[in-house]
Design an enzyme around this catalytic site. Structure first.
Site, PDB file in Angstrom:
ATOM      1  N   ASP A  22      -6.694   1.434  -3.996  1.00  0.00           N
ATOM      2  CA  ASP A  22      -7.650   0.547  -4.674  1.00  0.00           C
ATOM      3  C   ASP A  22      -8.174   1.196  -5.958  1.00  0.00           C
ATOM      4  O   ASP A  22      -8.172   2.418  -6.086  1.00  0.00           O
ATOM      5  CB  ASP A  22      -8.806   0.243  -3.709  1.00  0.00           C
ATOM      6  CG  ASP A  22      -9.554  -1.019  -4.106  1.00  0.00           C
ATOM      7  OD1 ASP A  22      -9.105  -1.738  -5.032  1.00  0.00           O
ATOM      8  OD2 ASP A  22     -10.606  -1.287  -3.499  1.00  0.00           O
ATOM      9  N   HIS A  39      -2.294  -1.287 -12.647  1.00  0.00           N
ATOM     10  CA  HIS A  39      -1.313  -1.386 -11.555  1.00  0.00           C
ATOM     11  C   HIS A  39      -0.053  -0.579 -11.894  1.00  0.00           C
ATOM     12  O   HIS A  39       0.549   0.047 -11.040  1.00  0.00           O
ATOM     13  CB  HIS A  39      -0.948  -2.846 -11.299  1.00  0.00           C
ATOM     14  CG  HIS A  39      -2.099  -3.646 -10.761  1.00  0.00           C
ATOM     15  ND1 HIS A  39      -2.913  -3.186  -9.748  1.00  0.00           N
ATOM     16  CD2 HIS A  39      -2.574  -4.877 -11.084  1.00  0.00           C
ATOM     17  CE1 HIS A  39      -3.841  -4.095  -9.479  1.00  0.00           C
ATOM     18  NE2 HIS A  39      -3.658  -5.128 -10.277  1.00  0.00           N
ATOM     19  N   LEU A 135      10.419  12.574   3.833  1.00  0.00           N
ATOM     20  CA  LEU A 135       9.291  11.657   4.008  1.00  0.00           C
ATOM     21  C   LEU A 135       9.752  10.197   4.067  1.00  0.00           C
ATOM     22  O   LEU A 135      10.618   9.788   3.298  1.00  0.00           O
ATOM     23  CB  LEU A 135       8.336  11.808   2.815  1.00  0.00           C
ATOM     24  CG  LEU A 135       7.122  10.885   2.837  1.00  0.00           C
ATOM     25  CD1 LEU A 135       5.885  11.663   3.240  1.00  0.00           C
ATOM     26  CD2 LEU A 135       6.881  10.254   1.479  1.00  0.00           C
TER      27      LEU A 135
HETATM   28  C1  FPP Z   1      -5.877  -2.720  -5.672  1.00  0.00           C
HETATM   29  O1  FPP Z   1      -6.550  -2.432  -6.872  1.00  0.00           O
HETATM   30  C2  FPP Z   1      -4.455  -2.545  -5.893  1.00  0.00           C
HETATM   31  C3  FPP Z   1      -3.529  -3.523  -5.735  1.00  0.00           C
HETATM   32  C4  FPP Z   1      -3.866  -4.882  -5.283  1.00  0.00           C
HETATM   33  C5  FPP Z   1      -2.113  -3.287  -6.052  1.00  0.00           C
HETATM   34  C6  FPP Z   1      -1.572  -1.917  -5.790  1.00  0.00           C
HETATM   35  C7  FPP Z   1      -0.227  -1.861  -6.388  1.00  0.00           C
HETATM   36  C8  FPP Z   1       0.334  -0.778  -6.976  1.00  0.00           C
HETATM   37  C9  FPP Z   1      -0.316   0.529  -7.025  1.00  0.00           C
HETATM   38  C10 FPP Z   1       1.689  -0.892  -7.586  1.00  0.00           C
HETATM   39  C11 FPP Z   1       2.739  -0.892  -6.514  1.00  0.00           C
HETATM   40  C12 FPP Z   1       3.966  -0.323  -6.990  1.00  0.00           C
HETATM   41  C13 FPP Z   1       4.879   0.262  -6.206  1.00  0.00           C
HETATM   42  C14 FPP Z   1       6.020   0.905  -6.839  1.00  0.00           C
HETATM   43  C15 FPP Z   1       4.776   0.283  -4.723  1.00  0.00           C
HETATM   44  P1  FPP Z   1      -7.510  -3.545  -7.500  1.00  0.00           P
HETATM   45  O2  FPP Z   1      -6.742  -4.353  -8.474  1.00  0.00           O
HETATM   46  O3  FPP Z   1      -8.135  -4.346  -6.417  1.00  0.00           O
HETATM   47  O4  FPP Z   1      -8.541  -2.639  -8.218  1.00  0.00           O
HETATM   48  P2  FPP Z   1     -10.060  -3.021  -8.525  1.00  0.00           P
HETATM   49  O5  FPP Z   1     -10.769  -3.075  -7.205  1.00  0.00           O
HETATM   50  O6  FPP Z   1     -10.496  -1.878  -9.371  1.00  0.00           O
HETATM   51  O7  FPP Z   1     -10.049  -4.326  -9.253  1.00  0.00           O
END
Ligand code: FPP
Length: 244
Positions: A22, A39, A135
């Protein structure tokens, strides 16, 4: 400090770590960047963190990349997240890194709502890394704990499993996580303190750890801190504290 020294520094290690990645949006906003840049940075951070956990001897890492509830985000963000996963999985250097590090990729969640291109990219990497013995990097994408349980019940009913034959072990065989041990430790970055439908069944006795650090900034030192915190926990699984 070498990987060996780091391992010896922490006396009790988890086998399986789950991560709720997050804070990507806030990371981007704090830098005046669009949310998708967060992201992207989050996706780029994954190999570094996976490597760090492996260096500590952790065998399974499950990362929450897209939840069944994330479909309700603006369409552009949803498409962007799909594209980031597709691009990352299709990059030759990503596959090379997985091979070099002997990592195996797995997916948990629904596949039927993803585009054919994304499904192909996922199955290609699964197939190409299936014989790696290091892993296991488990990517939860279009995953939700409630949906996972519902599809398990539906499958058992379709197969007409008699109710008296349904026990914990039976149910486990219908979960996306079949063959994986339960997570010992669940880490949430970005400071919130909730599970958000992640590994509901499997996390019954997991230890939780939250850090205000945003996911793109979660580095080797943060991995070390989380593992250190875990090693201080007394796990009792509903029993009593073991003396000594
Ligand atoms: C939450 O942060 C994160 C997500 C909903 C997406 C996580 C995805 C990635 C890290 C990319 C995935 C890629 C691969 C290669 C697996 P948020 O957007 O809710 O953050 P915020 O709370 O600060 O708005």
């Amino acid at each position: 400090m070498t990987a060996e020294e780091k391992r010896n520094n922490i006396d009790k290690l988890p086998t399986h770590v789950g991560i709720i990645m997050d804070g990507n949006g806030r990371w981007a906003e704090s830098k005046g960047l669009p949310r998708l840049a967060g992201h992207r940075a989050g996706g780029d951070n994954l190999p570094r963190v996976a490597r760090a956990f492996w260096a500590h001897g952790i065998s399974y890492l499950t990362v929450y990349a897209f939840s069944t509830e994330n479909w309700s985000r603006p369409q552009l963000e949803v498409q962007g997240l799909m594209e980031i996963l597709r691009e990352t999985l299709s990059r030759p250097d990503f596959l090379e890194t997985l091979h070099k590090e002997n990592m195996r990729l797995r997916h948990i969640g629904r596949l039927d709502r993803l585009t054919a291109d994304l499904r192909k990219a996922i199955s290609n990497v699964l197939e190409r890394t299936k014989d790696n013995t290091g892993l296991t990097l488990n990517v939860a994408f279009d995953y939700g704990g409630r949906e996972e349980l519902l599809q398990a019940y539906q499958a058992m009913m379709q197969e007409r499993i008699p109710p008296e034959a349904v026990n914990e072990e039976t149910l486990r065989r219908y979960l996306y996580t079949i063959g994986l041990p339960d997570p010992d430790l669940i880490i949430r970055t970005g400071g919130e303190e909730r599970l958000s439908n992640f590994l509901l069944w499997q996390s019954a006795y997991s230890e939780y750890y939250t850090t205000p650090c945003y996911w793109p900034d979660f580095d080797e030192a943060e991995v070390q801190k989380a593992l250190q915190a875990y090693s201080q926990r007394q796990r009792r699984f509903g029993g009593l504290r073991v003396p000594g």
